[in-house]
Motif scaffolding. Structure first.
Motif, PDB file in Angstrom:
ATOM      1  N   UNK A 175     -50.631 -96.036  19.105  1.00 55.01           N
ATOM      2  CA  UNK A 175     -51.396 -95.210  20.035  1.00 55.01           C
ATOM      3  C   UNK A 175     -52.741 -94.825  19.447  1.00 55.01           C
ATOM      4  N   UNK A 176     -53.770 -94.789  20.299  1.00 54.16           N
ATOM      5  CA  UNK A 176     -55.087 -94.320  19.843  1.00 54.16           C
ATOM      6  C   UNK A 176     -55.623 -95.139  18.688  1.00 54.16           C
ATOM      7  N   UNK A 177     -55.253 -96.421  18.662  1.00 52.77           N
ATOM      8  CA  UNK A 177     -55.793 -97.299  17.610  1.00 52.77           C
ATOM      9  C   UNK A 177     -55.215 -97.035  16.237  1.00 52.77           C
ATOM     10  N   UNK A 178     -54.023 -96.395  16.158  1.00 54.05           N
ATOM     11  CA  UNK A 178     -53.433 -96.099  14.843  1.00 54.05           C
ATOM     12  C   UNK A 178     -53.216 -97.409  14.088  1.00 54.05           C
ATOM     13  N   UNK A 179     -53.606 -97.420  12.823  1.00 52.20           N
ATOM     14  CA  UNK A 179     -53.395 -98.599  11.989  1.00 52.20           C
ATOM     15  C   UNK A 179     -54.437 -99.687  12.171  1.00 52.20           C
ATOM     16  N   UNK A 180     -55.441 -99.428  13.044  1.00 52.99           N
ATOM     17  CA  UNK A 180     -56.469-100.455  13.265  1.00 52.99           C
ATOM     18  C   UNK A 180     -57.631-100.246  12.304  1.00 52.99           C
ATOM     19  N   UNK A 181     -58.240-101.342  11.865  1.00 51.71           N
ATOM     20  CA  UNK A 181     -59.388-101.198  10.970  1.00 51.71           C
ATOM     21  C   UNK A 181     -60.247-102.449  11.024  1.00 51.71           C
ATOM     22  N   UNK A 182     -61.523-102.267  10.669  1.00 48.08           N
ATOM     23  CA  UNK A 182     -62.435-103.407  10.550  1.00 48.08           C
ATOM     24  C   UNK A 182     -62.565-103.681   9.056  1.00 48.08           C
ATOM     25  N   UNK A 183     -62.426-104.931   8.672  1.00 46.16           N
ATOM     26  CA  UNK A 183     -62.517-105.262   7.250  1.00 46.16           C
ATOM     27  C   UNK A 183     -63.750-106.139   7.024  1.00 46.16           C
ATOM     28  N   UNK A 184     -64.714-105.584   6.309  1.00 48.70           N
ATOM     29  CA  UNK A 184     -65.927-106.349   5.993  1.00 48.70           C
ATOM     30  C   UNK A 184     -65.763-107.075   4.664  1.00 48.70           C
ATOM     31  N   UNK A 185     -65.008-106.411   3.778  1.00 49.57           N
ATOM     32  CA  UNK A 185     -64.962-106.868   2.400  1.00 49.57           C
ATOM     33  C   UNK A 185     -63.557-107.370   2.053  1.00 49.57           C
ATOM     34  N   UNK A 186     -63.435-108.625   1.568  1.00 50.83           N
ATOM     35  CA  UNK A 186     -62.099-109.169   1.254  1.00 50.83           C
ATOM     36  C   UNK A 186     -61.282-108.269   0.326  1.00 50.83           C
ATOM     37  N   UNK A 187     -61.958-107.495  -0.549  1.00 49.53           N
ATOM     38  CA  UNK A 187     -61.160-106.699  -1.515  1.00 49.53           C
ATOM     39  C   UNK A 187     -60.409-105.534  -0.841  1.00 49.53           C
ATOM     40  N   UNK A 188     -60.853-105.130   0.378  1.00 45.08           N
ATOM     41  CA  UNK A 188     -60.142-104.053   1.082  1.00 45.08           C
ATOM     42  C   UNK A 188     -59.006-104.589   1.944  1.00 45.08           C
ATOM     43  N   UNK A 189     -58.968-105.906   2.112  1.00 42.51           N
ATOM     44  CA  UNK A 189     -58.075-106.507   3.100  1.00 42.51           C
ATOM     45  C   UNK A 189     -56.598-106.217   2.818  1.00 42.51           C
ATOM     46  N   UNK A 190     -56.175-106.388   1.571  1.00 40.58           N
ATOM     47  CA  UNK A 190     -54.742-106.253   1.239  1.00 40.58           C
ATOM     48  C   UNK A 190     -54.196-104.882   1.635  1.00 40.58           C
ATOM     49  N   UNK A 191     -54.936-103.856   1.246  1.00 43.75           N
ATOM     50  CA  UNK A 191     -54.460-102.478   1.510  1.00 43.75           C
ATOM     51  C   UNK A 191     -54.385-102.209   3.019  1.00 43.75           C
ATOM     52  N   UNK A 192     -55.430-102.633   3.775  1.00 47.71           N
ATOM     53  CA  UNK A 192     -55.471-102.351   5.208  1.00 47.71           C
ATOM     54  C   UNK A 192     -54.436-103.186   5.973  1.00 47.71           C
ATOM     55  N   UNK A 193     -54.173-104.394   5.492  1.00 44.35           N
ATOM     56  CA  UNK A 193     -53.140-105.230   6.109  1.00 44.35           C
ATOM     57  C   UNK A 193     -51.759-104.573   5.920  1.00 44.35           C
ATOM     58  N   UNK A 194     -51.486-104.121   4.693  1.00 46.10           N
ATOM     59  CA  UNK A 194     -50.186-103.466   4.407  1.00 46.10           C
ATOM     60  C   UNK A 194     -50.019-102.235   5.292  1.00 46.10           C
ATOM     61  N   UNK A 195     -51.124-101.441   5.440  1.00 47.29           N
ATOM     62  CA  UNK A 195     -51.032-100.218   6.235  1.00 47.29           C
ATOM     63  C   UNK A 195     -50.728-100.532   7.697  1.00 47.29           C
ATOM     64  N   UNK A 196     -51.398-101.548   8.243  1.00 49.15           N
ATOM     65  CA  UNK A 196     -51.166-101.938   9.633  1.00 49.15           C
ATOM     66  C   UNK A 196     -49.737-102.370   9.869  1.00 49.15           C
ATOM     67  N   UNK A 197     -49.202-103.184   8.948  1.00 51.71           N
ATOM     68  CA  UNK A 197     -47.815-103.673   9.076  1.00 51.71           C
ATOM     69  C   UNK A 197     -46.832-102.497   9.007  1.00 51.71           C
ATOM     70  N   UNK A 198     -47.160-101.526   8.171  1.00 51.95           N
ATOM     71  CA  UNK A 198     -46.281-100.364   7.976  1.00 51.95           C
ATOM     72  C   UNK A 198     -46.271 -99.467   9.214  1.00 51.95           C
ATOM     73  N   UNK A 199     -47.480 -99.240   9.801  1.00 49.14           N
ATOM     74  CA  UNK A 199     -47.594 -98.313  10.936  1.00 49.14           C
ATOM     75  C   UNK A 199     -46.974 -98.880  12.206  1.00 49.14           C
ATOM     76  N   UNK A 200     -47.066-100.199  12.399  1.00 48.20           N
ATOM     77  CA  UNK A 200     -46.518-100.797  13.621  1.00 48.20           C
ATOM     78  C   UNK A 200     -44.992-100.647  13.628  1.00 48.20           C
ATOM     79  N   UNK A 201     -44.435-100.121  14.755  1.00 45.95           N
ATOM     80  CA  UNK A 201     -42.970 -99.955  14.779  1.00 45.95           C
ATOM     81  C   UNK A 201     -42.223-101.286  14.670  1.00 45.95           C
ATOM     82  N   UNK A 202     -42.911-102.404  15.028  1.00 46.47           N
ATOM     83  CA  UNK A 202     -42.218-103.710  14.900  1.00 46.47           C
ATOM     84  C   UNK A 202     -42.799-104.514  13.729  1.00 46.47           C
ATOM     85  N   UNK A 203     -43.592-103.825  12.870  1.00 49.89           N
ATOM     86  CA  UNK A 203     -44.193-104.434  11.672  1.00 49.89           C
ATOM     87  C   UNK A 203     -44.924-105.736  11.991  1.00 49.89           C
ATOM     88  N   UNK A 204     -45.830-105.586  12.967  1.00 54.53           N
ATOM     89  CA  UNK A 204     -46.610-106.754  13.382  1.00 54.53           C
ATOM     90  C   UNK A 204     -48.062-106.327  13.538  1.00 54.53           C
TER      91      UNK A 204
END
Length: 950
Positions: A175-204
């Motif tokens: 809801x309200x874009x929870x877990x969504x992010x824009x990634x400009x820099x490859x070094x931030x990607x891992x952390x933001x990907x993990x967070x998105x997978x964690x927040x999604x109730x179906x881990x997707x």
């Protein structure tokens, strides 16, 4: 086809407590829906756990269940009401939809033979499952950004490698874009990907190629069972792709689209709506358009339900989407329904706007110290305002004046940024004040092409800003005496406030006002009529503007005004403006009840408010609605036009209360408690003197206006100290300090943010119990409507505390002190209407923390818990129609009601989540328990020790 005759009883699921991303727009939708069903004689049963809203008022539905939004509660209700034929889940946001889907998966609707209306589960599954949605769009020929689904970390890494950066990560089913992010820099990607997978109730998560800088548009659609589709509103986001629509400045109608592209977008939206499923009701479609002459269109997403934007679109057009969507859900078709505003045209008639609306979100970053204040794909705003004007410039100015952030509009108030580096930084990284910074940049001489290059905001909007700046420069060449009528009229037509014009001319606001009077440059009021005045409107819903005079052939000059003043006695109710932490939907509840009570007393009711999400700004709540900023100049002009008996200020929170002094100064009658009494309660020093005279204990205190005075006081009062500024809401700026360094730092910071404020320093009663009482007083008698005890100790803001009604462990001696103090204070303040008093209890002595002679946050909660319409009673007392003794009070409550705060910390992952004297919760829920042995109570009470051990 007329409505379905088999539907006799319908269950509506509400949206629960207010959180960032799901606010009171669903309260508005649900309230409209309930009224719509009742018009058709259908029995309504509502489940919603939010006590602060109009929606859960006993008058709104036949049965209201203030229960947790769980399948367990749903089963309880269905067993109690075996006659329920259908469930309507589309009015309660994502919360209601998720609950409905869970109940469907568990087979609950089948077990009880309940039909699901207004929605198609398959449509929801298609739109929420981004992979399925993408396949369907490609199948029907609708373009989308390159995207792919990842259900594992490894898959996500592979997709990133294929697409390249920047990328967008979106979590599914949130809801309200929870877990969504824009990634400009490859070094931030891992952390933001993990967070998105964690927040999604179906881990997707869905990973998209970022379409940064593309323009963003939304369309609001309605469809009936005969497949008739109307497009109610086209909304353009001034902010390009990359900022969540809930955090974007939006404009209706769309401003920068060519007609050809707009027609293409309409066709795509209708095609998309038809392809996702066969359902009747509302739908919101979002598109991105390339910012070049090709104007390529790609689909972003589609929501097959009433959305956040539906409330905005309803208020923008005067077309009540939720009400009509409900009618469609029970079987009507659009051509059978009336347009609710004209009453003479059909609902199949698309609204036409002869005005512009601008929505600006309202943020509360000051409550979340250390929070990331930049805007992105995850929504962070807590409310919104809408301005209506004849031009984009006027609407933009009215919206900025509505925000209540100590700005008078764009520029011309001496508060803009002057540092080049800072301006460039703020333009580059979108933040809450970018709407003002664009003006500062133009003022500094930064070329439009550069601003466009950085922000990707369409050049059309930037040119509108530039025109405002040129006008400011032109006016600044004159004095108040030499300013021409034409220039003054142009400034007012472009939305500049008298205060801003005074700033340009270096004179007083009152001089500009007098000049306007003298030159006959006066506000006129126009109807919001859905049809650009082609048909007569029957509903009195107005906005103000300025027009040049029209001259008739016989030489008469006049300005057309749609607002006809009746000769009835009138009452104005001031609304509470945008939602924010500390002042939420509970004040809207109070305003609506105030309006209804004044109408019962025979008054014509006039509502002034600028919040598009609320029931108070519905066009048929008050006899007349002025959708205007709760800003002095606008209010004064309406009052002079309507000449009411008086103004009610104690129902609209601090927003309305702050205007009491001005009203009093201009000789306008304040209904209920007088300005002098309101001021006495706010001025901590005078209030404490009054307590002394009445022998009422209060913590030792002193008042300081400088850091030096504060340090001297500290020696006398002893640490820990509680510091509080005067005239603020939701504990803003309150802090407990334990040594001189902390004290000095906080005082200096506070006086910088709120200059010339009187700061109150109290000796903080460590480990005390906190309680509060709400009462109605008529100047002679006092009736206490409720006493609540906080589970958390003193020092946690009352809005963030779990609180029980009635108290659970205050002895008779303490209760008697609370009652005595409440009555004494209410009478000493000459209260007429509502009052809320907060207490600290230590060693069996009851100390006074503060008193607020107005409707408080807890009044709706007490009214719901005791099943009594206290705001209605209090309004009749304020109007002098009734005395306290005229009411037959019969509160009903078995066991206890607990007010539980709800937080939105998940939007600010790095913020300090500790609670203290400054409020941080965004909403609340109500929990009923039979006894103190209940597990829920044990759980809450056990956590109390966590705060006491500090």
């Amino acid at each position: 086809m007329p409505k379905r005759e088999d539907l006799k009883s319908v269950l509506i699921i509400g949206s629960g407590p207010i959180v960032i991303g799901q606010a009171c727009e669903f309260d508005y939708a649900g309230s409209q829906s309930l009224r719509s069903l009742r018009e058709d004689g259908i029995e309504t049963i509502l489940i919603n756990s939010n006590p602060a809203t109009i929606m859960t008022d006993p008058s709104m539905a036949d049965y209201v269940y203030l229960k947790p939004l769980t399948t367990k509660s749903i089963i309880e209700i269905l067993k109690k009401h075996p006659n329920i034929d259908a469930v309507l889940p589309t009015m309660g946001g994502q919360t209601a939809l998720n609950l409905c889907i869970e109940a469907d998966e568990k087979g609950i609707w089948d077990d009880f033979d309940v039909d699901m209306i207004g929605v198609d589960i398959n449509a929801i599954n298609i739109t929420e499952d981004r992979e399925k949605f993408r396949e369907l769009m490609l199948e029907i020929g609708v373009g989308m950004a390159p995207q792919a689904t990842a259900t594992s970390f490894l898959k996500g890494k592979e997709i990133a490698q294929e697409f390249g950066f920047p990328l967008v990560i979106r979590a599914s089913y949130t809801l309200g874009g929870a877990g969504a992010s824009i990634v400009y820099d490859p070094k931030d990607f891992d952390e933001l990907l993990s967070r998105g997978l964690e927040i999604s109730p179906i881990h997707e998560v869905m990973i998209d190629k970022a379409m940064m800088g593309w323009k963003e548009f939304e369309l609001e659609l309605l469809r009936d069972r005969n497949d008739n589709v109307v497009i109610i509103c086209a909304i353009e986001n001034m902010d390009p792709m990359g900022i969540h629509t809930g955090d974007s400045i939006t404009v209706a109608p769309a401003m920068t689209l060519s007609d050809k592209t707009y027609q293409k977008m309409r066709d795509m939206a209708i095609h998309m709506m038809r392809s996702i499923g066969d359902f009747e009701g509302g739908c919101n479609v979002q598109f991105a358009v390339s910012p070049d002459e090709k104007e390529d269109i790609i689909a972003i997403e589609i929501n097959p339900r009433v959305s956040r934007s539906s409330a905005l679109a309803s208020k923008a057009t005067g077309y009540p989407i939720a009400k009509i969507a409900t009618k469609l859900a029970i079987g009507y078709t659009l051509d059978e329904l009336d347009n609710q505003i004209t009453k003479s045209t059909s609902a199949l008639f698309e609204p036409t706007l002869d005005y512009v609306i601008v929505k600006i979100p309202r943020w509360n970053f000051d409550k979340f110290e250390g929070s990331d204040r930049t805007l992105g794909l995850q929504m962070k705003s807590v409310g919104e305002v809408m301005g209506i004007g004849r031009s984009f410039q006027e609407a933009l100015h009215k919206a900025t004046q509505s925000l209540e952030i100590k700005r008078n509009g764009l520029g011309a108030d001496g508060k803009g940024y002057k540092d080049y580096e800072q301006i460039i930084q703020k333009l580059t990284v979108p933040s809450w004040d970018r709407v003002f910074v664009i003006y500062d940049a133009i003022q500094m001489g930064i070329p439009l092409s550069r601003i466009h290059e950085i922000t990707k905001i369409d050049m059309w909007f930037l040119k509108q800003y530039e025109e405002l700046h040129h006008l400011e420069k032109e006016i600044s060449k004159y004095t108040i005496a030499s300013l021409s009528k034409d220039l003054l009229l142009e400034a007012k037509q472009k939305g500049f406030a008298d205060r801003q014009i005074a700033h340009m001319l270096d004179c007083y606001e009152s001089e500009v006002y007098n000049k306007r009077e003298e030159l006959n440059v006066n506000r006129v009021y126009k109807l919001v009529d859905t049809c650009a005045a082609e048909f007569k409107a029957m509903t009195p819903y107005y906005y103000s503007t300025f027009e040049a005079e029209i001259e008739t052939p016989d030489g008469e000059r006049y300005v057309a005004n749609d607002s006809i003043v009746s000769d009835k006695k009138k009452i104005v109710v001031l609304g509470s403006g945008p939602n924010r932490i500390g002042q939420g939907i509970e004040f809207d509840y109070c305003c609506v009840h105030g309006v209804l009570a004044a109408a019962e007393c025979g008054y014509e009711t006039i509502m002034i408010n600028c919040n598009p999400e609320t029931v108070s700004t519905d066009f048929d709540t008050a006899d007349k609605l002025y959708f205007e900023p709760v800003f002095w100049e606008h209010i004064y002009d309406i009052i002079r036009h309507e000449k009411p008996e008086g103004v009610i200020v104690q129902l609209g929170g601090q927003t309305a209360l702050k205007l009491a002094e001005k009203l009093s100064k201009y000789g306008i009658k304040i209904i209920g408690t007088s300005f002098e009494s309101l001021d006495l309660a706010e001025d901590r020093g005078s209030f404490s003197e009054m307590l002394k005279e009445n022998n009422i204990p209060f913590p030792e205190f002193g008042v300081a206006e400088t850091a030096d005075e504060a340090l001297l006081l500290a020696d006398k009062l002893d640490f820990p100290l509680l510091i509080r500024p005067s005239y603020v809401l939701g504990g803003q700026g309150m802090k407990i300090v334990i040594n001189k360094e902390e004290l000095e730092a906080h005082v200096v910071d506070l006086l910088r943010k709120i200059p010339n404020n009187k700061l109150l320093l109290d000796h903080y009663l460590d480990g005390a119990i906190e309680a509060e009482a709400d009462a109605i007083c008529d100047g002679e008698e006092v009736y206490i409507i409720g006493i609540m005890e906080h589970i958390e100790p003193c020092g946690i803001h009352s809005g963030d505390s779990n609180a029980t009604l009635p108290p659970f462990n205050l002895g008779e001696f303490v209760m008697q002190q609370i009652k005595d103090h409440t009555k004494k204070i209410a009478l000493a303040l000459n209260t007429v209407g509502l009052i809320n008093i907060q207490f600290a209890i230590k060693d069996d002595t009851v100390y006074i923390i503060e008193a607020n002679p107005r409707a408080s946050r807890t009044v709706p909660f007490i009214a719901k818990a005791y099943k009594e319409p206290y705001v209605n009673y209090a309004t009749k007392v304020m109007l002098g129609e009734k005395k306290v003794r005229d009411f037959d009070f019969k509160p009903e409550l078995e066991g206890f009601a607990i007010k539980q705060p709800v937080f939105s910390f998940n939007k600010f992952p790095n913020v300090n989540k500790n609670l203290g004297p400054e409020m941080k919760s965004t909403g609340e829920s109500i929990l009923f328990i039979d006894s103190l042995k209940d597990d829920d109570f044990y759980d809450l009470y056990g956590r109390r020790k966590m705060y006491l051990s500090k």
